[in-house]
Design a protein around this motif. Sequence first.
Motif, PDB file in Angstrom:
ATOM      1  N   GLN A 125       1.039  -3.079  -7.711  1.00 53.97           N
ATOM      2  CA  GLN A 125       0.520  -2.056  -6.788  1.00 53.97           C
ATOM      3  C   GLN A 125       0.986  -2.401  -5.387  1.00 53.97           C
ATOM      4  O   GLN A 125       1.120  -3.561  -5.026  1.00 53.97           O
ATOM      5  CB  GLN A 125      -0.992  -1.880  -6.889  1.00 53.97           C
ATOM      6  CG  GLN A 125      -1.838  -3.040  -6.464  1.00 53.97           C
ATOM      7  CD  GLN A 125      -3.315  -2.807  -6.803  1.00 53.97           C
ATOM      8  OE1 GLN A 125      -3.670  -2.050  -7.699  1.00 53.97           O
ATOM      9  NE2 GLN A 125      -4.202  -3.481  -6.082  1.00 53.97           N
ATOM     10  N   TYR A 129       4.104   0.728   4.809  1.00 52.15           N
ATOM     11  CA  TYR A 129       3.731   1.143   6.159  1.00 52.15           C
ATOM     12  C   TYR A 129       4.959   1.211   7.050  1.00 52.15           C
ATOM     13  O   TYR A 129       5.884   0.412   6.907  1.00 52.15           O
ATOM     14  CB  TYR A 129       2.747   0.141   6.788  1.00 52.15           C
ATOM     15  CG  TYR A 129       1.543  -0.139   5.939  1.00 52.15           C
ATOM     16  CD1 TYR A 129       0.583   0.832   5.718  1.00 52.15           C
ATOM     17  CD2 TYR A 129       1.380  -1.387   5.339  1.00 52.15           C
ATOM     18  CE1 TYR A 129      -0.519   0.576   4.918  1.00 52.15           C
ATOM     19  CE2 TYR A 129       0.280  -1.651   4.543  1.00 52.15           C
ATOM     20  CZ  TYR A 129      -0.660  -0.671   4.342  1.00 52.15           C
ATOM     21  OH  TYR A 129      -1.752  -0.934   3.548  1.00 52.15           O
ATOM     22  N   LYS A 157      -3.920   5.046  -6.399  1.00 49.27           N
ATOM     23  CA  LYS A 157      -5.237   4.426  -6.242  1.00 49.27           C
ATOM     24  C   LYS A 157      -5.602   4.528  -4.769  1.00 49.27           C
ATOM     25  O   LYS A 157      -4.756   4.875  -3.948  1.00 49.27           O
ATOM     26  CB  LYS A 157      -5.192   2.939  -6.655  1.00 49.27           C
ATOM     27  CG  LYS A 157      -4.954   2.694  -8.125  1.00 49.27           C
ATOM     28  CD  LYS A 157      -4.847   1.186  -8.444  1.00 49.27           C
ATOM     29  CE  LYS A 157      -6.096   0.395  -8.082  1.00 49.27           C
ATOM     30  NZ  LYS A 157      -6.009  -1.023  -8.556  1.00 49.27           N
ATOM     31  N   SER A 158      -6.828   4.197  -4.435  1.00 44.49           N
ATOM     32  CA  SER A 158      -7.189   4.178  -3.018  1.00 44.49           C
ATOM     33  C   SER A 158      -6.361   3.110  -2.308  1.00 44.49           C
ATOM     34  O   SER A 158      -6.310   1.956  -2.754  1.00 44.49           O
ATOM     35  CB  SER A 158      -8.679   3.867  -2.868  1.00 44.49           C
ATOM     36  OG  SER A 158      -9.034   3.864  -1.511  1.00 44.49           O
ATOM     37  N   LEU A 159      -5.678   3.479  -1.249  1.00 47.37           N
ATOM     38  CA  LEU A 159      -4.873   2.610  -0.370  1.00 47.37           C
ATOM     39  C   LEU A 159      -3.516   2.203  -0.947  1.00 47.37           C
ATOM     40  O   LEU A 159      -2.630   1.819  -0.187  1.00 47.37           O
ATOM     41  CB  LEU A 159      -5.616   1.321   0.054  1.00 47.37           C
ATOM     42  CG  LEU A 159      -7.039   1.459   0.585  1.00 47.37           C
ATOM     43  CD1 LEU A 159      -7.552   0.085   1.047  1.00 47.37           C
ATOM     44  CD2 LEU A 159      -7.150   2.444   1.726  1.00 47.37           C
ATOM     45  N   VAL A 160      -3.347   2.241  -2.271  1.00 48.07           N
ATOM     46  CA  VAL A 160      -2.126   1.728  -2.884  1.00 48.07           C
ATOM     47  C   VAL A 160      -1.633   2.654  -3.994  1.00 48.07           C
ATOM     48  O   VAL A 160      -2.355   3.541  -4.435  1.00 48.07           O
ATOM     49  CB  VAL A 160      -2.346   0.308  -3.470  1.00 48.07           C
ATOM     50  CG1 VAL A 160      -2.679  -0.694  -2.372  1.00 48.07           C
ATOM     51  CG2 VAL A 160      -3.451   0.322  -4.532  1.00 48.07           C
ATOM     52  N   ARG A 162       0.079   2.363  -7.897  1.00 50.50           N
ATOM     53  CA  ARG A 162       0.284   1.433  -9.010  1.00 50.50           C
ATOM     54  C   ARG A 162       1.500   1.849  -9.843  1.00 50.50           C
ATOM     55  O   ARG A 162       1.728   3.040 -10.045  1.00 50.50           O
ATOM     56  CB  ARG A 162      -0.967   1.443  -9.890  1.00 50.50           C
ATOM     57  CG  ARG A 162      -0.823   0.614 -11.145  1.00 50.50           C
ATOM     58  CD  ARG A 162      -2.105   0.628 -11.973  1.00 50.50           C
ATOM     59  NE  ARG A 162      -1.890  -0.140 -13.179  1.00 50.50           N
ATOM     60  CZ  ARG A 162      -2.765  -0.988 -13.716  1.00 50.50           C
ATOM     61  NH1 ARG A 162      -3.940  -1.142 -13.157  1.00 50.50           N
ATOM     62  NH2 ARG A 162      -2.472  -1.667 -14.815  1.00 50.50           N
ATOM     63  N   ASP A 191       3.124  -4.114   1.284  1.00 49.02           N
ATOM     64  CA  ASP A 191       2.078  -5.035   0.847  1.00 49.02           C
ATOM     65  C   ASP A 191       2.034  -4.918  -0.678  1.00 49.02           C
ATOM     66  O   ASP A 191       1.823  -3.823  -1.198  1.00 49.02           O
ATOM     67  CB  ASP A 191       0.771  -4.583   1.489  1.00 49.02           C
ATOM     68  CG  ASP A 191      -0.350  -5.524   1.183  1.00 49.02           C
ATOM     69  OD1 ASP A 191      -0.078  -6.614   0.694  1.00 49.02           O
ATOM     70  OD2 ASP A 191      -1.510  -5.147   1.456  1.00 49.02           O
ATOM     71  N   THR A 193       1.233  -6.458  -4.762  1.00 46.98           N
ATOM     72  CA  THR A 193       0.543  -7.294  -5.748  1.00 46.98           C
ATOM     73  C   THR A 193       1.173  -7.025  -7.109  1.00 46.98           C
ATOM     74  O   THR A 193       1.366  -5.867  -7.475  1.00 46.98           O
ATOM     75  CB  THR A 193      -0.954  -6.932  -5.812  1.00 46.98           C
ATOM     76  OG1 THR A 193      -1.550  -7.154  -4.538  1.00 46.98           O
ATOM     77  CG2 THR A 193      -1.684  -7.768  -6.847  1.00 46.98           C
TER      78      THR A 193
END
Lengths: 202, 202
Positions: A125, A129, A157-160, A162, A191, A193
């Motif tokens: 995910q 920016y 997803k919220s903010l990201v 996947r 950012d 993960t």
Amino acid sequence: MYSAAQLSLYPMTDGFVGVILDAIGVLERYRPHLRTETDDLSTLIVAPPETLYPAMRDLFVAAAASGRHVTLSATVSRGCPGATDDPICGSDIATGPLPPLAGRITEAIAETRAAPITGIEIAAQFALYVPGSDSHSAEIAGCIEFLQGSGLRTTPKSLVTRIDGDAGPVFSTLGSAFWRFGHGSAHVVMDLTVSANSPSRR
Amino acid sequence: MYSAAQLSLYPMTDGFVGVILDAIGVLERYRPHLRTETDDLSTLIVAPPETLYPAMRDLFVAAAASGRHVTLSATVSRGCPGATDDPICGSDIATGPLPPLAGRITEAIAETRAAPITGIEIAAQFALYVPGSDSHSAEIAGCIEFLQGSGLRTTPKSLVTRIDGDAGPVFSTLGSAFWRFGHGSAHVVMDLTVSANSPSRR
């Protein structure tokens, strides 16, 4: 253009030190196209964008091959205005005037579909920016069009966002999202993960 | 203003599931001021900024109290233009016109110095972004002045800033950096890594 990743590898096992040390050895195959700095929190990899993502892929695949639940967390940045450029970041492909957006979307999709299959299924995910710029909506829209055409399973997803799939096409997709969109001198941050072998159901 | 963290807790032990489940229980003390969503990659905490950071502190301190090497990785965001607001994010302190910068620096330093001491030493590193805005240099400069006056050991690294200290003042400092600087409606993002009990020398 300074281009780098601050990344950490987290193997969820008592033997985490061994998994990390074994995996980090694969970075040697990318020298002299990258340099690294390590402390107790993270490893900095300084390299052009087209080296950063294959290097992160091989690092993560090596760790995931241990069979343990492992994750990678990274802040990846290019064009940060405060950063001094590094000669090792010299890139033929990620600087200069951009070709038309439609062609870059086609190229990115073709690269993802031709990416080597590693045999390691991962879930990633990420958030992208463009600090300090109001004028990137067409580029962001192009990046979204690319993701939808990539053939990979993407989930908002919220903010990201996947992405699930084999590590080969997933890291290819992440790399294209990072460097093919946003003009050559823009400050772009990802950012990230990445996870493999999680015992949790999706 | 939508305000949330996508976070993951990584205990480097074969018993990582138990450490995570024990730690996540501490979030109950913050209900009904937050809501959570969990999948196999991360947990989303939706809450006002002044709840998010104490909740992350308590979650991390609980995991670190296991004595295992644990890390927390989070993307924290407020004011994201695409996000639908959530009533749970209602905040008295982080919206509306900002008081003068000098006063906010003084308040942030006072809050860090008065923060509860948890007995858990941590190392944190973070990057702060204000996407889509060119006009925050005074606010960023104010945030740096606050960090320098916080009494904590701060170290610049490539792409990120490192802070070492007790989890109480460190999370207080991170929270102030996130919500006291940048105007109330700005989109502000913090990319955060926190570590405890690392066997590596600094």
